[in-house]
Write a protein that holds these residues in place. Structure first.
Motif, short mmCIF file in Angstrom:
data_model
loop_
_atom_site.label_atom_id
_atom_site.label_comp_id
_atom_site.label_asym_id
_atom_site.label_seq_id
_atom_site.Cartn_x
_atom_site.Cartn_y
_atom_site.Cartn_z
N ALA A 187 25.63 4.06 48.41
CA ALA A 187 24.40 3.33 48.78
C ALA A 187 23.92 2.44 47.63
N ASN A 246 9.83 6.36 42.58
CA ASN A 246 10.74 6.31 43.72
C ASN A 246 12.11 5.78 43.31
N VAL A 247 13.11 6.23 44.01
CA VAL A 247 14.45 5.67 43.81
C VAL A 247 14.79 4.82 45.03
N ALA A 248 15.82 4.00 44.91
CA ALA A 248 16.18 3.12 46.03
C ALA A 248 16.84 3.92 47.15
N PHE A 249 17.59 4.96 46.77
CA PHE A 249 18.24 5.82 47.76
C PHE A 249 18.07 7.26 47.31
N TYR A 250 17.64 8.11 48.23
CA TYR A 250 17.31 9.49 47.88
C TYR A 250 18.28 10.47 48.52
N LEU A 251 18.84 11.35 47.71
CA LEU A 251 19.65 12.45 48.24
C LEU A 251 19.45 13.67 47.35
N ARG A 252 18.86 14.70 47.88
CA ARG A 252 18.69 16.00 47.22
C ARG A 252 17.64 16.03 46.11
N GLU A 308 15.20 13.02 43.36
CA GLU A 308 15.24 11.72 42.69
C GLU A 308 16.17 11.72 41.48
#
Lengths: 336, 297
Positions: free
Chosen positions: A22, A286-292, A294
């Motif tokens: 991503a 915030n991050v641009a894409f989040y998984l599990r 930041e």
């Protein structure tokens, strides 16, 4: 665009792959794993070229950077080989099974001026970053004691052996859970230089420890307690925390919540005398894409930025991971 | 979907801002009766949809609901699968193939193994279907009109660009369970884009939506723009921004947004349930009757 390849598509490798997939500055050029079921899936849906042999992948896909997420026993040889070919490396933790190997990799990466990073994600968590900031400002005066802890439910029943239960393959609570905590102590308070004594206790595992209790002394002379147990199912997931007692106050922090006590009114902006409670939401961007979490995206963003020369390669580099490997070996050597 | 959905985080020690509160909740909700008491309170406040993970303990809730059909008439559960920690720990320990072997029911996976890898490689969707069936077992007899894919899996698949699996989930839920598929995500704008491109019309998407911009990947503005311009059914969760926003202000913001079909929240006490429900009704009424009133976005 940075051409990236990933070796190892287990839990961490898959997670890295997704975040990289991503990432706007990344082109995934290859994935290597020994499980055909996993590589067939990735080939079919993601369209990333898949390999079973990492050497072949590196030769054909020509990545500029490689993520190594395989069991620790393979790290040294693989990472050395990749660095020798002039490729930047992100390795999973811990760096190596022996501090000598880790030191050699750190020197090699430095000599070749290659970006090198290890996946100790705690350093990308907002609350812990704030702890580092407060300590840097001497906000709680001189620290005189710390307690660093991690608990969670990984091994909660007796079961048959896997790589996790083989110390030669990088199994055990010391290399897994405890390494995160030691690395955090190294980062916040300074590297572990001596270990007074350690208890490595097995609870359910036969060949490895499930808990680590140790008395650490840091380069600064500060001493404290390490207490880690991965067989504690009163926790839903891994929970890492640090308590630091200083002459002017006290810090208690985990990944979600920061509690700071100041004895006097003279404290940093945004804080006041007595107890202060802040949460991750006060610090985490915030991050641009989040998984599990930041932190997993942030550490990858940082690595990719470093490869592109946008940020210095100072957080979680091989040198700091080697210091953690060194502390791990001191703990093992002092175990009763 | 109902306007207000009741969540389960508080029952299973999931607290995004405090480990201490997590522990207190684990102690408070040790028994199934304690969970049922709060669900009953929610029901009394007019909230009759319970959105929950496929945690083992939900089986107890299902049994309680089935045991008293009069009390729970009209009560719905939206299952959210899988309960990810179970699988994540298994993958770390056993690898992806080992974990699947452990959790895919029956002999199917074993016979696939014997049949050779070539066959398996074509059949990921069948494996997924079997896993859905395994997760859905405990809800037999319960009204489950919407079935969700958890954010860890949705987002993993987004990054891996395996949109076909998301679509396959959607298709299978409709076919087998005569229900609608929903997707929980921390990357709402990206997911809506992908599903729309893949031909899933008007998907149900549950995401963090709050005034603080907490867990809104890419930023609040992109989310607001997506709500304004795309066709999908949004459920707002984490409306309190992990506790960063006072409830009244939090609800005012969410109710003022366009295209929010439902609001999901969890609470441990009757008082908090009543408060949140009344705020939602209040701001919904304002929005309905006062076109001249300021509305966010």
């Amino acid at each position: 665009m940075v051409k990236v390849a990933v070796i190892g598509a287990g839990k961490m490798g898959i997670s890295h792959l997704s975040i990289l997939g991503a990432h706007p500055d990344v082109t995934l050029v290859g994935v290597c794993d020994t499980s055909k079921m996993v590589t067939d899936f990735l080939q079919k849906y993601s369209g990333v070229p898949c390999y079973a042999d990492y050497k072949k992948m590196v030769a054909e896909a020509k990545p500029e950077a490689v993520f190594v997420a395989v069991p620790t026993k393979f790290h040294y040889a693989m990472i050395k080989d990749i660095l020798d070919q002039g490729i930047h490396v992100f390795g999973e933790k811990p760096l190596c099974l022996s501090p000598q190997e880790g030191k050699e990799l750190a020197s090699l990466a430095e000599r070749k001026k290659l970006v090198n990073q290890v996946g100790y994600h705690n350093k990308f968590i907002g609350t812990f970053r704030e702890v580092k900031q407060l300590l840097g400002e001497k906000a709680i005066g001189e620290p005189y004691h710390f307690t660093a802890e991690a608990y969670g439910p990984v091994v909660t029943v007796r079961k048959k052996a896997t790589w996790r239960s083989d110390p030669k393959e990088g199994g055990g609570c010391l290399l897994d859970y405890a390494s995160h905590v030691i690395d955090l102590v190294n980062d916040l308070l300074g590297p572990v230089e001596r270990v007074k004594s350690s208890l490595l206790k097995s609870i359910y595992s036969e060949d490895v420890e499930d808990s680590v209790y140790s008395l650490l002394e840091l380069r600064s002379g500060l001493s404290g307690v390490l207490s880690v147990n991965w067989s504690d199912d009163t926790y839903r997931k891994m929970s890492t925390s640090i308590t630091i007692q200083g002459t002017k106050g006290k810090i208690i922090s985990d990944a979600n919540e920061l509690k700071v006590f100041f004895r006097e009114a003279d404290c940093p902006p945004g804080y006041s005398k007595g107890w202060n409670v802040k949460n991750l939401t006060d610090f985490q961007e915030n991050v641009a894409f989040y998984l599990r979490g930041e932190e997993y995206s942030s550490q990858i963003d940082y690595f990719i930025d470093a490869v592109q020369g946008k940020v210095p390669n100072v957080i979680n580099n091989f040198h700091s991971a080697w210091l953690t490997d060194h502390a791990i070996s001191l703990i093992r050597n002092t175990a009763n | 979907m109902d306007r207000i959905l009741f969540g389960d985080n508080q029952f299973f020690a999931v607290n995004h801002i405090s480990d201490e509160k997590s522990r207190a909740q684990a102690i408070k909700f040790k028994t199934d009766q304690a969970i049922m008491k709060v669900l009953d309170d929610a029901l009394d406040c007019g909230v009759s949809t319970f959105m929950c993970t496929t945690h083992d303990r939900i089986a107890g809730v299902c049994q309680a609901v089935l045991a008293d059909p009069a009390r729970y008439e009209g009560f719905k559960i939206y299952p959210c699968m899988p309960y990810a920690h179970k699988y994540a720990n298994a993958v770390t320990e056993l690898g992806v193939a080992g974990a699947l072997k452990q959790y895919v029911p029956g002999n199917f996976f074993g016979s696939l193994f014997k049949g050779g890898m070539a066959y398996i490689s074509k059949d990921y969707e069948s494996i997924m279907e079997l896993m859905i069936d395994a997760e859905m077992k405990m809800f037999k007899g319960i009204d489950t009109p919407v079935i969700f894919l958890q954010n860890v899996i949705t987002d993993l698949l987004i990054g891996l660009r395996a949109t076909e699996i998301l679509v396959a989930f959607h298709t299978y839920i409709r076919k087998k369970y005569d229900a609608e598929a929903g997707f929980i995500t921390m990357n709402m704008p990206r997911l809506v884009q992908l599903l729309t491109e893949a031909g899933v019309s008007n998907p149900i998407v549950c995401a963090s939506i709050n005034k603080a911009g907490f867990r809104m990947s890419g930023g609040r503005e992109v989310y607001e723009e997506t709500l304004r311009s795309k066709k999908f059914r949004a459920i707002a969760m984490q409306v309190l921004g992990g506790g960063a926003i006072p409830p009244k202000e939090a609800i005012e913001y969410v109710c003022g947004l366009p295209n929010i079909e439902s609001i999901l929240f969890g609470a441990s006490s009757r008082g908090n349930i009543e408060n949140t429900v009344s705020y939602i009704h209040h701001y919904d009424k304002l929005k309905a009757h006062g076109a001249d009133r300021p509305v966010y976005v």
